[in-house]
Design an enzyme around this catalytic site. Structure first.
Site, short mmCIF file in Angstrom:
data_model
loop_
_atom_site.label_atom_id
_atom_site.label_comp_id
_atom_site.label_asym_id
_atom_site.label_seq_id
_atom_site.Cartn_x
_atom_site.Cartn_y
_atom_site.Cartn_z
N CYS A 18 -6.36 -3.54 4.40
CA CYS A 18 -5.21 -4.51 4.00
C CYS A 18 -6.47 -5.87 4.09
O CYS A 18 -6.11 -6.69 4.83
CB CYS A 18 -4.30 -4.62 4.98
SG CYS A 18 -3.36 -3.23 5.28
N ALA A 19 -6.94 -6.23 2.86
CA ALA A 19 -8.12 -7.05 2.82
C ALA A 19 -7.63 -8.60 2.49
O ALA A 19 -8.40 -9.51 2.85
CB ALA A 19 -9.17 -6.88 2.09
N ALA A 20 -6.52 -8.59 1.76
CA ALA A 20 -6.57 -10.20 0.88
C ALA A 20 -6.15 -11.22 1.95
O ALA A 20 -5.26 -10.69 2.89
CB ALA A 20 -5.44 -10.08 -0.03
N PRO A 21 -6.50 -12.53 1.65
CA PRO A 21 -7.44 -12.98 0.94
C PRO A 21 -8.86 -12.78 1.13
O PRO A 21 -9.78 -13.19 0.35
CB PRO A 21 -6.95 -14.57 1.11
CG PRO A 21 -6.65 -14.60 2.48
CD PRO A 21 -6.25 -13.42 2.99
N GLY A 22 -9.24 -11.90 2.19
CA GLY A 22 -10.54 -11.43 2.02
C GLY A 22 -11.43 -12.23 3.19
O GLY A 22 -12.73 -12.00 3.23
N GLY A 23 -10.67 -12.91 4.12
CA GLY A 23 -11.38 -13.54 5.15
C GLY A 23 -12.52 -12.67 6.06
O GLY A 23 -13.66 -12.69 6.12
N ASP A 45 -2.40 1.02 -2.55
CA ASP A 45 -1.50 1.29 -1.25
C ASP A 45 -2.44 1.95 -0.17
O ASP A 45 -2.54 3.25 -0.53
CB ASP A 45 -0.07 1.87 -1.76
CG ASP A 45 0.85 2.15 -0.35
OD1 ASP A 45 0.24 1.77 0.78
OD2 ASP A 45 1.76 2.44 -0.59
N CYS A 95 -1.92 -9.99 13.62
CA CYS A 95 -1.76 -11.38 14.27
C CYS A 95 -0.56 -11.37 15.02
O CYS A 95 0.20 -12.59 14.56
CB CYS A 95 -2.14 -12.43 13.01
SG CYS A 95 -1.22 -12.41 11.80
C1 LIG Z 1 -2.94 -9.77 7.39
S1 LIG Z 1 -2.89 -9.60 5.89
C2 LIG Z 1 -4.71 -9.32 5.67
C3 LIG Z 1 -5.57 -10.58 5.95
C4 LIG Z 1 -7.08 -10.38 5.77
N1 LIG Z 1 -7.55 -9.05 6.51
C5 LIG Z 1 -8.12 -11.51 5.91
O1 LIG Z 1 -8.63 -11.60 6.88
O2 LIG Z 1 -8.24 -12.39 5.03
C6 LIG Z 1 -2.34 -8.32 5.36
C7 LIG Z 1 -2.39 -7.96 3.99
O3 LIG Z 1 -1.93 -6.55 3.89
C8 LIG Z 1 -1.58 -6.35 2.76
N2 LIG Z 1 -0.95 -5.00 2.59
C9 LIG Z 1 0.47 -4.81 3.07
N3 LIG Z 1 0.92 -3.76 2.83
C10 LIG Z 1 -0.18 -2.67 2.29
C11 LIG Z 1 -0.52 -1.45 2.12
N4 LIG Z 1 0.47 -0.61 2.08
N5 LIG Z 1 -1.91 -1.28 1.43
C12 LIG Z 1 -2.68 -2.38 1.25
N6 LIG Z 1 -2.41 -3.58 1.68
C13 LIG Z 1 -1.40 -3.92 2.24
C14 LIG Z 1 -1.04 -7.54 2.24
O4 LIG Z 1 -0.68 -7.63 1.07
C15 LIG Z 1 -1.70 -8.69 2.97
O5 LIG Z 1 -2.59 -9.03 2.11
#
Ligand SMILES: C[S@@+](CC[C@H](N)C(=O)[O-])C[C@H]1O[C@@H](n2cnc3c(N)ncnc32)[C@H](O)[C@@H]1O
Length: 448
Positions: free
Chosen positions: A265-270, A313, A385
């Protein structure tokens, strides 16, 4: 009272800032988060509107309660938002941003200068002046309401109280503090000491914190801080900076190979970028949101790092997995974000109590779906978080009961938001000033 800075003479007039804040507040009241709400504001007004909006949201529980005493009939949505901005700013205690007479006259000016609020300028004026006259009495009348006392929804307060019986009050207070700007140095391109000295030479003061972090004495726009475009650093809370080193420490690639890492669950990639700054790893970064995947790609490009980025997903590996097991998986799962309210004061007011169970279910599904993708001896770092147990320790306890292949390694566990402004009462995790996170590092047994 905060003194206006030298730049104040260049700042847009206060009535424009109040209008912009009210506009953004209206969007938040319609369910948008603060970033979406502020993106509708003219760029020149955005920093001021954000500062005002955050101040308003940090007084939101009290504002709603006091406004109810002031107003019999709800005005139009536009006038209501402007009135709420005025009420919240008058309610600010020792941190009042403006003298009361300036605030009132500029609020009235803001009302008069917009067609949607013009007719209600006198009404707003009367309400705010009454609040100034009767401030202490009105506050006292709302004191019995927990949401007014703590500036958080009642269900939120109850959930924190249940999960943290010893320090729920400290946590609620910490959540209302402004957070400092924290950055992570890209040590592939520059050492922390070198960057700190470069900034110091330009009058930008910071303190070292964590392994590669700097805490700025004063927050600034990213583009006004040297080295951002060149990829020398990223904005990242110190608590979030624990993810990559916790996952990678103790892991070694097979001879002649690179570590295969999944950031699910990488976005925005931090955290993806931090993993790549620390290790020569082959990283697959997934996110379900294609638009947000674009942000991962942009961030990695700026930092001169590379990963495979895919919109997918993570809970459905059959749609994207090539069958090759991973040495390490980072599951930074979607959550209520109850640990990062200092930076997102809109969060408690946008969430519903039922969201906690819904998100916990998603987290469980992700954990179960990703676990089989790990090599024996591989590690999965589960992180949210959040301060709610259902999204942290509770999730891990039930996973371990149902999964004998997994063992819990020493982990940071529950980090609680802590700052130099409230050093007492909260277990400090040695990071000085950070948001709330939960981390559990799981290892797949070698014989599994
Ligand atoms: C807490 S944020 C991630 C922050 C990221 N790891 C960072 O450090 O920048 C959670 C992310 O999970 C993604 N997400 C939610 N459900 C998901 C799924 N089933 N598969 C992949 N990504 C998912 C969301 O779009 C969101 O970008």
């Amino acid at each position: 009272m905060h003194k206006p800075s030298d730049a104040a003479s260049l700042a847009p007039p206060l009535w424009q800032q109040l209008q912009a804040c009210a506009h953004a507040l209206q969007a938040v009241l319609q369910g948008r988060n603060h970033s979406q709400a502020l993106s509708q504001v003219e760029p020149r007004l955005r920093p001021a509107a954000q500062a005002l909006l955050f101040a308003v949201l940090r007084q939101w529980g009290r504002t709603l309660a006091v406004k109810k005493l002031l107003v019999q009939r709800q005005p139009s949505a536009e006038a209501n938002a402007l009135l709420c901005v005025g009420v919240a700013l008058v309610l600010q205690e020792d941190q009042a941003m403006y003298p009361a007479h300036t605030l009132v006259s500029q609020l009235v000016e803001a009302a008069k200068r917009h067609p949607a609020t013009k007719a209600q300028a006198a009404f707003i004026n009367a309400c705010v002046r009454r609040l100034l006259r009767e401030r202490e009495v009105l506050i006292a009348q709302t004191n019995s309401l927990p949401s007014a006392q703590w500036n958080a929804p009642e269900w939120w307060i109850q959930a924190l109280r249940r999960d943290h019986p010893d320090d729920w009050q400290t946590l609620l207070k910490a959540s209302l503090q402004a957070a400092p700007m924290a950055v992570r140095v890209n040590t592939r391109l520059i050492s922390r000491e070198a960057l700190q000295s470069q900034w110091q030479a330009q009058g930008i003061a910071s303190d070292q914190a964590g392994e590669v972090g700097l805490l700025l004495h004063q927050a600034r726009g990213v583009h006004s801080l040297p080295g951002f475009e060149q990829g020398l650093w990223s904005v990242q809370d110190l608590g979030a900076q624990l993810a990559a080193p916790t996952l990678l420490s103790g892991l070694q690639a097979a001879p002649g190979q690179r570590l295969r890492v999944l950031d699910a669950c990488a976005a925005p990639g931090g955290k993806t970028a931090h993993l790549l700054e620390l290790a020569d790893a082959e990283v697959l970064a997934l996110d379900i949101d294609a638009g947000r995947c674009q942000r991962i790609a942009e961030n990695l490009h700026r930092l001169q790092l590379h990963a495979e980025v895919r919109a997918a997903d993570a809970a459905q590996p059959s749609t994207w997995w090539n069958g090759q097991a991973f040495d390490a998986i980072l599951l930074d799962a979607p959550c209520t974000a109850s640990g990062i309210v200092r930076r997102h004061p809109d969060i408690p007011w946008l969430r519903r109590a039922s969201d906690v169970a819904g998100l916990a279910q998603q987290q469980q599904a992700l954990l179960r779906a990703l676990w089989p993708l790990l090599k024996p001896g591989g590690r999965l770092l589960y992180c949210t978080c959040s301060l709610f147990k259902q999204e942290g320790q509770g999730q891990i306890d039930s996973f371990l009961v149902n999964n004998t292949q997994a063992r819990l390694l020493p982990s940071p566990g529950q980090l609680k938001p802590a700052s130099s402004a409230n050093p007492a009462g909260v277990l400090d995790n040695g990071l000085r000033d950070h948001d709330g996170f939960f981390y559990a590092l799981l290892e797949r047994r070698l014989d599994a």
